[in-house]
Scaffold this active site. Structure first.
Site, short mmCIF file in Angstrom:
data_model
loop_
_atom_site.label_atom_id
_atom_site.label_comp_id
_atom_site.label_asym_id
_atom_site.label_seq_id
_atom_site.Cartn_x
_atom_site.Cartn_y
_atom_site.Cartn_z
N TYR A 1 1.44 -1.00 -0.45
CA TYR A 1 -0.35 0.13 -0.18
C TYR A 1 0.98 1.26 -0.15
O TYR A 1 0.05 2.59 0.51
CB TYR A 1 -1.13 0.36 0.88
N LYS B 1 4.97 -14.62 5.08
CA LYS B 1 5.67 -14.78 3.79
C LYS B 1 7.00 -14.74 3.84
O LYS B 1 7.35 -14.46 2.74
CB LYS B 1 4.55 -15.06 2.50
N ASP C 1 -0.14 -18.26 2.70
CA ASP C 1 -1.50 -19.15 2.14
C ASP C 1 -1.63 -20.63 2.95
O ASP C 1 -2.77 -20.76 2.56
CB ASP C 1 0.10 -19.57 0.74
N ASP D 1 -5.99 -7.59 4.18
CA ASP D 1 -7.39 -7.52 3.05
C ASP D 1 -7.78 -8.44 2.62
O ASP D 1 -9.20 -8.99 2.45
CB ASP D 1 -6.62 -6.79 2.27
N ASP E 1 -11.31 -10.85 4.35
CA ASP E 1 -12.52 -11.32 2.97
C ASP E 1 -12.70 -12.79 3.56
O ASP E 1 -13.75 -12.98 3.02
CB ASP E 1 -12.31 -10.51 1.73
C1 LIG Z 1 -11.24 -0.84 -0.86
C2 LIG Z 1 -9.78 -1.08 -1.04
C3 LIG Z 1 -8.48 0.28 -1.23
C4 LIG Z 1 -9.29 -1.22 0.62
C5 LIG Z 1 -8.06 -2.36 0.73
O1 LIG Z 1 -7.33 -2.45 -0.42
O2 LIG Z 1 -8.16 -2.05 1.84
C6 LIG Z 1 -10.49 -2.34 0.56
O3 LIG Z 1 -10.70 -3.69 0.10
C7 LIG Z 1 -10.30 -2.91 2.36
O4 LIG Z 1 -9.86 -3.73 2.69
O5 LIG Z 1 -10.88 -2.23 3.15
C1 LIG Z 2 7.58 -22.87 -1.07
C2 LIG Z 2 7.40 -21.69 -1.51
C3 LIG Z 2 8.12 -20.84 -2.28
C4 LIG Z 2 5.87 -21.69 -2.63
C5 LIG Z 2 5.63 -20.55 -3.20
O1 LIG Z 2 4.64 -19.68 -2.70
O2 LIG Z 2 5.21 -21.07 -4.54
C6 LIG Z 2 4.55 -22.71 -2.29
O3 LIG Z 2 4.22 -21.91 -1.45
C7 LIG Z 2 4.52 -23.05 -3.41
O4 LIG Z 2 2.93 -22.74 -3.15
O5 LIG Z 2 4.49 -23.61 -4.31
#
Ligand SMILES: CC(C)[C@H](C(=O)O)[C@@H](O)C(=O)O
Ligand SMILES: CC(C)[C@H](C(=O)O)[C@@H](O)C(=O)O
Lengths: 326, 326
Positions: free
Chosen positions: A120, A167, A199, A223, A227
């Protein structure tokens, strides 16, 4: 003591749910002065500015701000407003309520999202045609602020599980700094915690949200993960949020302006009213905050409900039902 | 024609599930020569290198590579291996199987993840003490490659819904380029598509995965969203993936080395065997790929099942059951 509350309904359903939240606040025995400001697509169409200077100033001068939603201009409104109130922490509780049809009915998680940096930063460049960069910024200071906030929040609100999302296996230096700073804060406080790759965390949250309490996240991870959690508990119509600064704060639903249902009077006001409850907590009116939450929970449990929750009630009917339960 | 297949089991359960997949390939009427290479924590402990030069060369020279998993060194192994095979597209199908207890039983989505850039650039700096940056790179070329691949994949595999994921409201220039390039590809092909902000998409995927088919994503978004989808269908033990380049490719389960269950012989070999099925498709053995998938699906439906799916079968028992159904 009178508190001045800036109210910025914005666009779409922001215009419908914000008055609902103000009505609820007005029904309480609190001394609030409301001032209203414009922001969003509509005011941009008129004046060329999505966030007029007057609205900025209003939020800066108020004791707290209630913001509804903005349309296409959402980022032009909310990102500067977060700066205006000095917000460094974005607090997003995701709770499943009894009686509602949730993907995961046993969710009670609070995302504590870093709110100033990461991707951001706004620093983007075109290096040559077809090659662009964005500078993702991570500082020790912001990482420390959000971690301290997160561990304090967990303690004050009785959460045993704190997870630091990152990450750092890929973003070794930047998320490495975020992670090591947050871990240092935990050590200083003698607090228990887990760390999770964002992830893997996305997967575990979907399967076992009951394993998580407070999740401290970098900006974009927070973010997305919040969600995701909105999906687990029944949709964005339920998630409030607080953008907390040292001396000011802004409260907004996690949802947007929902152009598809705007103007029909059927938007779910819960997320907005729950955001008002967070505002009450923030200004020290904890009992009132609890009363509002209990009223919303009662209505979510027994109805009436808006269409997003399978009902056919209007925004006004739900708001009246909340007022009746206060 | 003989195909040379490099096999890199790696660490933890990689050592258990990779032989299972090789057994399945050996049971088919295909002309494969297998060569085996080392990578991961164990070889690093011995030699100082997580990805020895010999393994690199093996993957570069082979017609395709099967990779199991690596532990702490995962990023040091898989990121360079993706480069070695020239992978620009990471294909991750997430399917719920009948009979399995899934959070969302009606999921059939293929994530087509950009696999060369974004925050995976590896460009990080310390600007001053406590202030670090990462340069997120987005190019028109890579965006075009992944979009073309995604739309072609959707067409060839009968998916009607294509969604382009992005966060162009915040990463205006970089994801703006990704989005506009992908949209241009769609226009050129006269293909239908939707676009979705990655945060909103995370919510919708949790609530309504049945609305999605192929999802074209920037690198990190694809990483998170595909793991999210793994949660929807019953865990990482089920998700195969292909890292596809112009002239070479690498196939790996989405899961990691799972140190918690490694060495017990109870790892679910499905994701790895399904990755081998993707390898078969890739080398033109479509019928064999279908046979393997059908066998795995049969076993998932009727058992035996490993503990991650609520059963108590071993890796070997599941593998034998798959072999019996071929
Ligand atoms: C609208 C956008 C810029 C905002 C963000 O990414 O923070 C929204 O997704 C949120 O989570 O409030
Ligand atoms: C281990 C890591 C670097 C890898 C990635 O982030 O791509 C894993 O999470 C994947 O999704 O294969």
């Amino acid at each position: 003591m009178t508190h001045e509350i800036a109210v910025i309904p914005g666009d779409g359903i922001g215009q419908e749910v914000t008055p609902a939240a103000v009505e609820v606040l007005e029904a309480l025995d609190v001394d609030f002065d409301f001032v209203e400001g414009d922001a969003g697509d509509a005011v941009k169409a008129e004046t060329g500015e999505a966030l007029p200077q007057a609205t900025r100033k209003m939020a800066a001068d108020a004791d707290a701000t209630l913001f509804g939603a903005a349309g296409e201009t959402a980022a032009d409104v909310i990102l500067p407003l977060r700066e205006v109130v000095g917000s460094f922490a974005n607090v997003r509780p995701a709770v499943s309520y009894p009686g509602l049809d949730a993907v995961q009915p046993d969710t009670d998680i609070v995302f504590v999202r870093e709110n100033t940096e990461g991707v951001y930063s706004g620093i983007e460049d075109e290096i040559t045609e077809g090659v662009r960069t964005l500078t993702r910024v991570v500082t020790e200071e912001a990482s420390r602020d959000i971690a301290e906030f997160g561990f304090d929040y967990a303690k004050q609100n009785g959460f045993d599980d704190v997870t630091i999302a990152h990450k750092a296996n890929v973003m070794r230096e930047t998320d490495g700094l975020f992670l090591e700073t947050a871990e240092a804060v935990a050590e200083e406080r003698g607090a228990d915690y887990d760390t999770a790759l964002m992830d893997a965390l996305a997967m575990h949250l979907v399967m076992h949200p009951e394993d998580y309490g407070v999740v401290i996240c970098p900006n974009l991870a927070g973010d997305m993960l919040s969600d995701l959690a909105a999906g687990l508990v029944g949709g964005l119509g339920l998630l409030p949020s607080a953008n907390v600064g040292e001396e000011n704060a802004l409260f907004e639903p996690v949802h947007g302006s929902a152009p598809d249902i705007a103007g029909q009077g059927v938007a779910n006001p819960s997320a907005m009213i729950l955001s008002a409850a967070m505002l009450l907590d923030h200004l020290g009116y904890d009992d009132e905050g609890d009363r509002v939450r209990a009223a919303v929970e009662g209505v979510l449990d027994e109805g009436p409900r808006t269409p997003d929750l399978g009902g056919d009630a209007s925004t006004d009917e739900v708001t009246s039902a909340v007022l009746d339960r206060l």
